[in-house]
Design an enzyme around this catalytic site. Structure first.
Site, PDB file in Angstrom:
ATOM      1  N   PRO A  66       5.439 -42.460 -53.542  1.00 53.74           N
ATOM      2  CA  PRO A  66       5.122 -41.273 -52.576  1.00 53.74           C
ATOM      3  C   PRO A  66       7.317 -40.842 -52.542  1.00 53.74           C
ATOM      4  CG  PRO A  66       3.927 -42.037 -51.026  1.00 53.74           C
ATOM      5  CD  PRO A  66       4.333 -42.626 -52.374  1.00 53.74           C
ATOM      6  N   GLU A 103      -1.263 -24.236 -30.115  1.00 55.60           N
ATOM      7  CA  GLU A 103      -0.410 -25.595 -30.780  1.00 55.60           C
ATOM      8  C   GLU A 103      -0.799 -26.516 -28.741  1.00 55.60           C
ATOM      9  OE1 GLU A 103       0.726 -27.640 -32.211  1.00 55.60           O
ATOM     10  OE2 GLU A 103       1.620 -25.787 -33.510  1.00 55.60           O
TER      11      GLU A 103
HETATM   12  P1  ADP Z   1      12.623 -42.975 -53.903  1.00 59.09           P
HETATM   13  O1  ADP Z   1      13.502 -43.216 -54.902  1.00 59.09           O
HETATM   14  O2  ADP Z   1      11.071 -43.584 -53.956  1.00 59.09           O
HETATM   15  O3  ADP Z   1      12.026 -41.971 -53.605  1.00 59.09           O
HETATM   16  P2  ADP Z   1      14.888 -44.764 -52.423  1.00 59.09           P
HETATM   17  O4  ADP Z   1      14.978 -45.313 -53.331  1.00 59.09           O
HETATM   18  O5  ADP Z   1      15.204 -43.288 -53.226  1.00 59.09           O
HETATM   19  O6  ADP Z   1      13.559 -43.658 -52.327  1.00 59.09           O
HETATM   20  O7  ADP Z   1      15.216 -43.887 -51.198  1.00 59.09           O
HETATM   21  C1  ADP Z   1      15.859 -43.450 -50.111  1.00 59.09           C
HETATM   22  C2  ADP Z   1      16.596 -44.150 -49.178  1.00 59.09           C
HETATM   23  O8  ADP Z   1      15.677 -44.835 -47.843  1.00 59.09           O
HETATM   24  C3  ADP Z   1      17.418 -45.881 -49.424  1.00 59.09           C
HETATM   25  O9  ADP Z   1      18.406 -45.271 -50.577  1.00 59.09           O
HETATM   26  C4  ADP Z   1      17.477 -46.539 -48.857  1.00 59.09           C
HETATM   27  O10 ADP Z   1      17.878 -46.360 -47.500  1.00 59.09           O
HETATM   28  C5  ADP Z   1      16.109 -45.930 -47.849  1.00 59.09           C
HETATM   29  N1  ADP Z   1      15.165 -47.047 -48.482  1.00 59.09           N
HETATM   30  C6  ADP Z   1      13.588 -46.195 -49.183  1.00 59.09           C
HETATM   31  N2  ADP Z   1      13.127 -46.833 -49.206  1.00 59.09           N
HETATM   32  C7  ADP Z   1      13.130 -48.399 -48.322  1.00 59.09           C
HETATM   33  C8  ADP Z   1      12.679 -49.403 -48.068  1.00 59.09           C
HETATM   34  N3  ADP Z   1      11.509 -50.000 -48.819  1.00 59.09           N
HETATM   35  N4  ADP Z   1      13.270 -50.246 -47.779  1.00 59.09           N
HETATM   36  C9  ADP Z   1      14.566 -50.171 -47.535  1.00 59.09           C
HETATM   37  N5  ADP Z   1      15.249 -48.985 -47.676  1.00 59.09           N
HETATM   38  C10 ADP Z   1      14.725 -47.873 -47.803  1.00 59.09           C
HETATM   39 ZN    ZN Z   2      -1.587 -26.250 -36.432  1.00 57.70          ZN
END
Ligand code: ADP
Ligand code: ZN
Ligand code: MG
Length: 595
Positions: A179, A401
């Site tokens: 996701p 709610e």
């Molecule tokens: P996706 O590509 O799966 O949509 P991203 O890699 O772009 O997600 O994640 C966006 C930001 O959320 C990252 O730059 C980081 O700051 C944070 N993040 C997401 N997943 C993690 C994780 N597993 N550990 C640490 N930070 C995360």
């Molecule tokens: Zn509801």
């Protein structure tokens, strides 16, 4: 990192030191030159970077002045190849810029037709960035299995010879599936960071623009660029934008997309994985990808990147709070427990919101109350007190709610209703009822599942009981309830009539061949529908029965909520303690039958 401790010297100084025989040894790395002065000069270590556009022949210069030099890895072949890499790197390197956007040819240049096919790939070069800003596995938390699988790729990029010698073939393509916000992009960057190789990235949607043929030539260009920079990572985000199954478009084929996809397949077949270009792609919709993409020799590795569990959330919170001043009362464990369902990006956002709140309150460190408020914000979108609901809307939301809360408080499963709010927050969330589970649940017992169904339908049922009609506000609840009821029958085998047969394939089976249901006879399908309908129907009846029995409580709680906007804490607990269960509730929970 040992290289982090050496200081940078101007390129002109380096040239001067070489000419005046002060340099003992130089190491020519792809993006910088590290060197050591002679022992009589203290054997000090420096590095320098050749300015963009400079065409000095460094090996020749070093030889002329009898400076020993080496290259960190010899697998790139000849010295000439190395100089090539060095010069090529010059163009990539602004003094400190490590993000370059190339060929950002928008509409205008696309018209010209010449630059249209240039890729818009962004290159991120960890080797050229400061050690501090490089993204590594330490920045990605809570997804240990995915990291484990990607370690092999890192190892290959770092020490390809080991694999080549033994004749092992590396996967050409790794597909990250999960996701949004779970860290897929971050993981891909971390692979590049760990291996210290360039990272070329592009979103699949950027391949395909207005003009037919542009996508295919961008793909070609991207791969050519990658081959020149190998070893490197090519990252394609949102692969589904071009990789949709070719049969999946009911309105005839989309030529442009199909051509782009074909080009991608051709490129993937055309390069030898052992050249050191590894393709990583991300998608949150693996089921719609063209099967051709998943064939052997293409994206034959799939890595699931799922939402983190409680301990994973704790690790992610640690990563993101490490750069923020956290007060002593902040309990990350408690935060992790309250953020079930949050993806990594939501947790990052949460920490940042809390820091903003703390700053706004003129605190020097983030306090737990900031975090609590931030959780609510992230859960239901940004607070928008300014949005005015009509009195009828507010009343509907309040009853809805409280309906969830009363039904929820009587159902098994160990989660407590901890807060009800009718402060409108962002789009689509007019109010919310917060249930906090004690723990992440991996196993739902049958009675808990029924309880959840009734709780989900409690909002709509309250509207029916009180107003005799329903609003559109329950659509999300109904969607969730239907999903849950269907899973109970088709995946969990909870129907006594159909028995423990899984009619729905598991996620990994589903990754393999895209279809979610097992093949089954028409009668069985009809029976599934009947059972789903029946369990929803009974849960709905139960919710109505609960709310009719507790009509007075429903009224008084809704009035209180309308007056205060929120109900929480002891006050809420005391009110909900008065709720009574209908006599047939226990039997229904145990058997699913209404008596
Ligand atoms: P996706 O590509 O799966 O949509 P991203 O890699 O772009 O997600 O994640 C966006 C930001 O959320 C990252 O730059 C980081 O700051 C944070 N993040 C997401 N997943 C993690 C994780 N597993 N550990 C640490 N930070 C995360
Ligand atoms: Zn509801
Ligand atoms: Mg992403």
């Amino acid at each position: 990192m040992k290289t982090a401790t050496i200081t940078r010297e101007a390129y002109s100084t380096f040239v001067e030191q070489v000419s005046s025989q002060k340099v003992l040894h130089a190491t020519l790395k792809p993006y910088r030159i590290e060197y050591r002065l002679k022992p009589e000069l203290g054997a000090k270590r420096f590095y320098t970077v050749k300015p963009a556009g400079n065409t000095d022949d460094i090996p020749a210069m070093l030889q002329e002045h009898q400076v020993e030099f080496s290259t960190p890895s010899d697998d790139s072949g000849t010295a000439a190849g190395l100089v090539g890499a060095l010069l090529g790197a010059g163009a990539l390197l602004g003094a400190a810029a490590w993000f370059t956007r190339e060929g950002a040819g928008g509409m205008g240049s696309a018209m010209g037709g010449v630059t249209a096919g240039k890729t818009k790939a962004r290159t991120y070069n960890p080797a050229a960035s400061k050690a501090k800003t490089r993204i590594t596995f330490a920045d990605v938390a809570g997804v240990d299995e995915a990291k484990q699988e990607l370690k092999e790729v890192v190892d290959f990029l770092q020490d390809g010879d080991k694999y080549r010698k033994i004749g092992a073939k590396m996967p050409k393509g790794v597909l990250l599936v999960g996701p949004p916000g779970t860290g897929k992009t971050l993981l891909a960057k971390a692979v590049a960071g760990e291996a210290n190789v360039p990272f070329l990235s592009m979103a699949a949607s950027e391949f395909v623009e207005l003009y037919v043929g542009v996508g295919a030539s961008r793909v070609r260009d991207l791969f050519n660029k990658a081959k020149r920079q190998a070893p490197c990572i090519v990252f394609i985000d949102e692969l589904d934008a071009i990789g949709k199954s070719r049969g999946a478009n009911p309105h005839g084929a989309n030529d442009e997309r199909e051509q782009t996809l074909n080009q991608l397949l051709t490129e993937m077949d055309g390069f030898d994985g052992n050249q050191g270009v590894i393709l990583i792609a991300a998608t949150n919709r693996p089921e719609i990808l063209d099967p051709a993409l998943k064939r052997a020799g293409r994206f034959d590795r799939q890595v699931l990147v799922d939402r983190p569990d409680k301990s994973g959330r704790l690790e992610i919170l640690k990563v993101h709070s490490s750069s923020v001043q956290m007060g002593k009362d902040v309990n990350l464990k408690a935060i992790a427990a309250q953020t079930s369902g949050f993806a990594g990006a939501d947790l990052a956002n949460l920490i940042n919101e809390a820091a903003l709140l703390a700053a706004r309150n003129n605190r020097e460190a983030v306090m737990m109350t900031d975090v609590k408020e931030a959780i609510e914000r992230v859960i239901a979108g940004l607070e928008k007190r300014s949005r005015i609901l009509s009195p009828t809307e507010r009343k509907t939301v309040a009853y809805h709610e409280v309906g969830h809360a009363i039904v929820g408080s009587l159902m098994p499963g160990g989660s407590q209703v901890s807060k009800i709010s009718i402060v409108p927050r962002g789009r689509g969330a007019l109010g919310y009822t917060m249930q906090t589970p004690e723990d992440d649940r991996f196993l739902l017992l049958e009675d808990e599942l029924r309880g959840q169904l009734a709780t989900l339908l409690g909002g709509r049922s309250a509207e029916e009981v009180v107003f005799g009609k329903v609003s559109s506000g329950a659509s999300d609840d109904i969607q969730k309830a239907t999903d849950l009821a269907e899973r109970a029958v088709t995946q969990y085998g909870m129907s006594p009539d159909l028995g423990p047969i899984a009619f729905e394939k598991t996620q990994s089976q589903f990754l393999e061949n895209g279809s979610t249901r097992r093949s089954m006879g028409g009668e069985v399908a009809a029976e599934i529908d009947r059972l789903v309908k029946q369990s929803i129907h009974h849960a709905h009846e139960m919710a109505i029965a609960v709310l009719k029995l507790n009509h007075e409580l429903l009224d008084s709680m809704a009035q209180k909520l309308l007056a205060d906007d929120v109900l929480e804490g002891e006050q809420l607990k005391d009110m909900l303690a008065k709720a009574q269960a209908p006599v047939n509730a226990q039997i229904w929970l145990a058997t699913g039958q209404m008596v």
